[in-house]
Design a protein around this motif. Sequence first.
Motif, PDB file in Angstrom:
ATOM      1  N   PRO A  19       4.622  38.257  -6.354  1.00  0.00           N
ATOM      2  CA  PRO A  19       3.858  39.478  -6.626  1.00  0.00           C
ATOM      3  C   PRO A  19       4.671  40.527  -7.382  1.00  0.00           C
ATOM      4  O   PRO A  19       4.096  41.379  -8.062  1.00  0.00           O
ATOM      5  CB  PRO A  19       3.462  39.972  -5.228  1.00  0.00           C
ATOM      6  CG  PRO A  19       4.469  39.360  -4.305  1.00  0.00           C
ATOM      7  CD  PRO A  19       4.816  38.035  -4.922  1.00  0.00           C
ATOM      8  N   GLN A  20       5.993  40.446  -7.302  1.00  0.00           N
ATOM      9  CA  GLN A  20       6.835  41.429  -7.982  1.00  0.00           C
ATOM     10  C   GLN A  20       6.724  41.353  -9.498  1.00  0.00           C
ATOM     11  O   GLN A  20       7.039  42.323 -10.187  1.00  0.00           O
ATOM     12  CB  GLN A  20       8.301  41.299  -7.532  1.00  0.00           C
ATOM     13  CG  GLN A  20       8.973  40.000  -7.902  1.00  0.00           C
ATOM     14  CD  GLN A  20       8.792  38.866  -6.897  1.00  0.00           C
ATOM     15  OE1 GLN A  20       7.789  38.781  -6.201  1.00  0.00           O
ATOM     16  NE2 GLN A  20       9.765  37.976  -6.841  1.00  0.00           N
ATOM     17  N   VAL A  21       6.281  40.222 -10.052  1.00  0.00           N
ATOM     18  CA  VAL A  21       6.167  40.099 -11.509  1.00  0.00           C
ATOM     19  C   VAL A  21       4.766  39.723 -11.983  1.00  0.00           C
ATOM     20  O   VAL A  21       4.487  39.794 -13.176  1.00  0.00           O
ATOM     21  CB  VAL A  21       7.174  39.060 -12.087  1.00  0.00           C
ATOM     22  CG1 VAL A  21       8.597  39.481 -11.805  1.00  0.00           C
ATOM     23  CG2 VAL A  21       6.889  37.656 -11.592  1.00  0.00           C
ATOM     24  N   ALA A  22       3.900  39.345 -11.068  1.00  0.00           N
ATOM     25  CA  ALA A  22       2.592  38.810 -11.455  1.00  0.00           C
ATOM     26  C   ALA A  22       1.802  39.751 -12.355  1.00  0.00           C
ATOM     27  O   ALA A  22       1.153  39.312 -13.300  1.00  0.00           O
ATOM     28  CB  ALA A  22       1.777  38.455 -10.214  1.00  0.00           C
ATOM     29  N   GLY A  23       1.858  41.044 -12.113  1.00  0.00           N
ATOM     30  CA  GLY A  23       1.074  41.991 -12.891  1.00  0.00           C
ATOM     31  C   GLY A  23       1.552  42.174 -14.319  1.00  0.00           C
ATOM     32  O   GLY A  23       0.836  42.743 -15.141  1.00  0.00           O
ATOM     33  N   MET A  24       2.743  41.692 -14.631  1.00  0.00           N
ATOM     34  CA  MET A  24       3.284  41.849 -15.990  1.00  0.00           C
ATOM     35  C   MET A  24       2.770  40.790 -16.961  1.00  0.00           C
ATOM     36  O   MET A  24       2.864  40.977 -18.163  1.00  0.00           O
ATOM     37  CB  MET A  24       4.819  41.752 -15.972  1.00  0.00           C
ATOM     38  CG  MET A  24       5.501  42.931 -15.326  1.00  0.00           C
ATOM     39  SD  MET A  24       7.291  42.887 -15.577  1.00  0.00           S
ATOM     40  CE  MET A  24       7.791  41.500 -14.570  1.00  0.00           C
TER      41      MET A  24
END
Length: 138
Positions: A19-24
């Motif tokens: 989840p720490q990078v999924a939105g990018m």
Amino acid sequence: MQLQMDVTSLETFLAQEFPQVAGMFAIERLDEELVVRLQVDDSHLRPGGTVSGPSMFALADVGIYLAILARIGPVALAVTTNASIDFLRKPAAGADLLAHVRVLKLGRSLAVGEVLIYSDGQGAPVARASMTYAIPPK
């Protein structure tokens, strides 16, 4: 090769496991080639107003990871074992980056992929990467 995961299942997997990078990242296309977009914002920039090398490396790594998982299914513990990246030219200011990813070899324990990264709307690549992933035994 038959795909084991589609765009929706890959995006769901990424959101659950990373989840720490999924939105990018956003998957644009998945067939023989996977195209993934880095949604560039100020956190990806380095002095001089260009996208940083670590951001381009992350795009390449996530892209190859997703391309492999699309073929083998949700194997969270597949890991990068080798990586090489060539920075070819400065990315366009204010543009997202698109990674065009191909899996070159998919074996039982290793997978090799290649990425060309482009600034959105530009014809020449800004970076080229190749990576090898270890696939854990079933």
